[in-house]
Design a protein around this motif. Structure first.
Motif, short mmCIF file in Angstrom:
data_model
loop_
_atom_site.label_atom_id
_atom_site.label_comp_id
_atom_site.label_asym_id
_atom_site.label_seq_id
_atom_site.Cartn_x
_atom_site.Cartn_y
_atom_site.Cartn_z
N TYR A 23 -6.81 35.12 69.84
CA TYR A 23 -5.85 35.32 71.04
C TYR A 23 -6.17 34.36 71.95
O TYR A 23 -5.46 33.43 72.62
N LYS A 27 1.02 35.10 71.37
CA LYS A 27 0.77 33.72 71.32
C LYS A 27 0.52 33.12 69.90
O LYS A 27 0.80 34.04 69.10
N ARG A 87 -1.15 30.55 66.61
CA ARG A 87 -1.96 29.41 66.40
C ARG A 87 -1.67 28.96 64.88
O ARG A 87 -1.00 29.63 64.18
N VAL A 103 -1.86 29.27 71.61
CA VAL A 103 -1.20 28.90 72.33
C VAL A 103 0.29 29.53 72.60
O VAL A 103 0.33 30.46 71.75
N ASP A 104 1.02 29.12 73.23
CA ASP A 104 2.40 29.86 73.89
C ASP A 104 3.68 29.33 72.61
O ASP A 104 4.24 30.19 72.20
N PRO A 157 5.25 34.75 77.70
CA PRO A 157 3.84 34.19 78.39
C PRO A 157 4.22 33.76 79.96
O PRO A 157 5.17 33.06 80.07
#
Length: 287
Positions: free
Chosen positions: A273, A255, A257, A277-278, A169
Motif C-alpha cells: 500500500y 490505491k 500498483r 499510487v492513486d 484519495p
C-alpha cells in the motif's frame, strides 16, 4: 465540500462529500456460451465532467440537501440500522440510502419504491407521473420525498444491500466518501440511458468490462475496477446481492500498483500500500 486552504504553503486535503453508488444487477436474457448470466449496469461519463470525466462507472452521485428521508415514506431497515451497517451517523446513513434510490431513478429510470405493502412493478398510469417526476428531480424542482408523497409510494430500503465504502484519495481536488450498494432491477422495470451525465450506458457482463478496460477501450477508477473483479466471481445477480448482505463495510482509500501487465487495487493493510499510487492506466494490450 470544503475548499482547499493554505497552511504554510501546503494544501489541506478536500473534505470528502458523502455519495452513493448502486451496482444495478440483473441476469441477462441471453447468456453467451460458457458464460454466466450476471450483468451490471454501467455508464461512460461525459468527458468534460469535473469528477471522473470519461470514466465508466456505476450510477450514482453525491448526497443532496433534499435527501433527508421521510419516515412515513420508508419501508425496510431504518436509518439507525443503516447507520450501524455503514459505520456512520443515522442521519447520514438515511441520506445515503435516499440518495442511492434517487440517483438510480434519475440516471437509470429504475425506482426502488412501491405502494405500501405492494409490488415495485410500475403500471402505465403511474409511469407517466413518474416520468415527469424524474425530470423534476433532475432539475431539482422537487425532492424524492416530495415525489414519493405525491404518488403514494414508499422507498424500499430493503431492496438495497451495502457492498463497500470507498473514499477518494487525498490528492484528488474533488473527493467523495461513497457507499456502494447492490440492487436487483425490480420485475417490470427497465434501466435506460436517459441521463445527460453519460454518453452511453448499458448492461455489461463484469468479465467483458474488465477485458475492455485491460485493452484500453474504457477507463475505470480503482473502486470500480476492484468491484468488477469481485463480482465477476459470482454466477448471477441473486448471489451477488446475497453476498452483499454478509459483507463487512469498512471505509477505505484505494490505491493501485502494477503487477506485470496487470493493475492491482490495494487497500490499507496491504504490504504494497505505501508504494502504490492513486491512478494507473493499463499498460497496453495483454500479450
Amino acid at each position: 465540500m470544503v475548499r482547499q486552504v493554505s497552511t504554510g504553503g501546503a494544501a489541506e486535503p478536500v473534505v470528502p462529500r458523502p455519495a452513493a453508488t448502486v451496482l444495478l444487477l440483473r441476469d441477462a436474457p441471453d447468456v453467451p456460451a460458457g458464460g454466466t448470466p450476471l450483468q451490471v449496469f454501467l455508464q461512460r461519463r461525459v468527458a468534460g465532467m469535473a469528477f471522473a470525466g470519461g470514466m465508466t462507472v456505476f450510477p450514482g452521485g453525491g448526497v443532496d440537501p433534499g435527501d433527508t428521508p421521510d419516515p412515513s415514506r420508508w419501508a425496510g431497515p431504518d436509518a439507525h440500522w443503516w447507520g450501524r451497517r455503514l459505520v456512520c451517523e443515522p442521519e447520514l446513513a438515511g441520506a445515503l440510502v435516499q440518495a442511492a434510490v434517487r440517483e438510480t431513478f434519475e440516471e437509470c429510470g429504475v425506482l426502488l419504491a412501491a405502494p405500501p405493502g405492494g409490488r415495485t412493478t410500475v403500471d402505465p398510469v403511474l409511469a407517466g407521473v413518474l416520468s415527469q417526476g424524474r425530470e423534476d428531480l433532475v432539475a431539482r424542482r422537487r425532492t424524492l420525498a416530495d415525489l414519493l408523497a405525491a404518488t403514494g409510494l414508499v422507498l424500499r430500503a430493503d431492496l438495497l444491500h451495502a457492498w463497500a465504502r470507498w473514499i477518494t484519495p487525498p490528492s484528488n481536488p474533488r473527493r467523495y466518501d461513497t457507499v456502494f450498494f447492490t440492487a436487483i432491477v425490480p420485475a417490470g422495470q427497465e434501466a435506460d440511458a436517459a441521463t445527460t451525465e453519460a454518453v452511453e450506458a448499458g448492461w455489461w457482463h463484469p468479465a467483458e468490462a474488465l477485458d475492455r478496460w485491460q485493452d484500453g477501450e474504457i477507463e475505470l477508477m480503482a473502486p470500480t475496477l476492484r468491484t468488477l473483479q469481485q463480482i465477476a466471481e459470482f454466477p448471477d445477480a441473486a448471489s451477488v446481492h446475497a453476498a452483499a448482505a454478509r459483507r463487512v463495510v469498512t471505509p477505505m482509500i484505494p490505491k493501485v500498483r502494477r503487477d506485470g501487465s496487470r493493475i492491482v487495487v490495494v487497500i490499507p493493510g496491504d504490504p504494497e500500500y505505501a508504494n502504490a499510487v492513486d491512478h494507473l492506466r493499463p499498460g497496453g494490450r495483454r500479450p
